[in-house]
Design a protein around this motif. Sequence first.
Motif: not given
Ligand SMILES: [Zn+2]
Length: 667
Positions: A405, A408, A424, A429, A432
């Motif tokens: 990702c 992250c 991801c 993260c 999100q």
């Molecule tokens: Zn991520």
Amino acid sequence: MTEDIKKKIEALRQKIRHHDYLYYVLSQPEISDKEYDDLMRQLKDLEDKYPEYKSADSPTQRVSGGVLEGFKTIKHRQKMLSLDNTYSFEELRDWDARLRKGLGREEKIEYVVELKIDGVSANITYEKGILTMGATRGDGETGEDVTQNIKTIRAIPLVLLGKDVPDFIEIRGEVYMERKDFNILNKERDKQGEALFANPRNAASGSLKLLDAGIVAKRRLNFFAHSLGEYKGIDIHTQWEYLNRLKEWGVRINQESRLLKDIQEVIGYCQDWQEKKETLGYDIDGIVVKLNNLDQQRRLGFTLKSPRWAVAYKFPAQQATTTVKDILVQVGRTGVLTPVAVLEPVECAGVIIKHATLHNFDEIKRLNIKKGDRVLIERAGEVIPKVVKVMKDLGKTHFEIPKTCPVCNGKVVKEKEQDVAYRCINPSCPAQLERGLLHFASRQAMDIEGMGESVVSQLVRLKLVRNFADIYKLKAQDLARLELFKDKKVNNLLSAIEKSKGKPLSRLIYALGIRHVGEKAAYVLAREFKTLDNLARAKREDLDKIYDVGEVMAESIVDYFSQDSTKKLIAALKEAGLNTKEESGELKTSFLSGKTVVFTGGLKEYSRTQAEELVRRHGGNTSSNVSKDTDLVVVGDSPGSKYEKAKRLGIKIINEKEFLNLITPKR
Ligand SMILES: [Zn+2]
């Protein structure tokens, strides 16, 4: 008696068809949605009660049949031709001159002009006024039988209105989606973490080819009829007359169509719409011009591919060329990775464009686009500009799909059921986190009252919360930093957080937001594995053994727990003192032990899933159908036919309050 019922049912059907006509064809509804729904419910109840009067053309039968394996191919009675395109008024004048030459200079001609709707063509067959077939255009000769899906579109009548209907007719038109419905659909898909549709046309064509009509019905497809295929048993002389007949039959046509007397008027109409096309609620990409007189149409006939008597005027596209400076990958709130082209700023239709969406990684492959390429971009409506094609292949390095990702560094997985979506799956993260926290705190999950959108977004922005476990480290002085947060609210939130620690394991599993694991699955997993640690250690084989866990879900669970970030999160949640074990002796003996319970209508206190969970916790079973084996029916708001059936079978019926009294221990 039965004659009366039959009459009553038929009267209701007529009434509903009439209101469909007022709503869809005339855009002049006379009753509210609520009143309309009431009529539908009355009809449905009667049909359920007297199944001998069920009929395929009843308004209740718009969603029928199960999920299909695939679509049958069918041959159109009359070919569905495509139109020749023109791109300038000069070309339009040329076309007009050719046409008048073909007919003889003295002959009087008229044109019908129609908006060219940006949708998918469909061919709808009515026999003796009853819809018998709905098909896609396909290659023009053969299309796919999508009757089940076509029937869900309420702008398309299942029965033609009036007495004067043809014995047979192929009605052609455009299935499309209004922009507002498109936005709602994409918003919903974003929430569910599904790949977004690029534009309303893609959404319409994708929806029309779904195998489950139940889903199609929710997509709110729409329809405008515009052309005539084969027909028998009526006289029609002009396109204008045909459009008016369609209206009488209750088939929706576009209200902006006009009958014009020469090409100069046609050009004026085109100019007009070129300027104001954005004022419409749907996308159009040009104007269709047709010779009005059907006899003249026949005399002119066809070229190999298209009719000579009709032409499309395409609006100039809002396009520009520029250079791709870079290809970036954005991470959406649901973890979906979306590639974006960073552009050398360029003006396009009065706006400076710096970015264009590439939709997904397949699109990059399809376009074969690279950093440094010269590309053609296009703006359509309010949608973000897209890359149409590579003009000059100047780039050197091919784009590679990131393995981690970009936000992250978490693991990126490719979705099985949707080959184009990469995601991801790191639960912490940052891209999100907000959405994840809202889900974690939601009523069906950990039920932390007071942790709404504004609080969550501040907690993330101030970096007070970086993962779910951080919620449990929050102190009063942290919360005091939030805007508009008074002492009382601080204390309320802290106690709600504290209280959530004791929630059942099933809720915690659901709260983690593992992809594909909903409320019911979380309950099943908690029951099967008893502790969060057991679940985290579960192998594919263990999960595959569980009836309610499918392949996709099993894979998603294993993927989720295999990540280091997940392991850290779970350790932290345990350290914070959250309950990670299924309560022992969960089956409380009660009045419900061994009983089968059915719910109908909307509940106030619990979701349907939660209520069913409660029944199971009390040793009962639930079912979605009322039968003679049902012991108890719990009735909520606006109960359906199950309620009637329970009454007929003499089954014990209670309301929600009585149900709650049953399951709440007496003090
Ligand atoms: Zn991520």
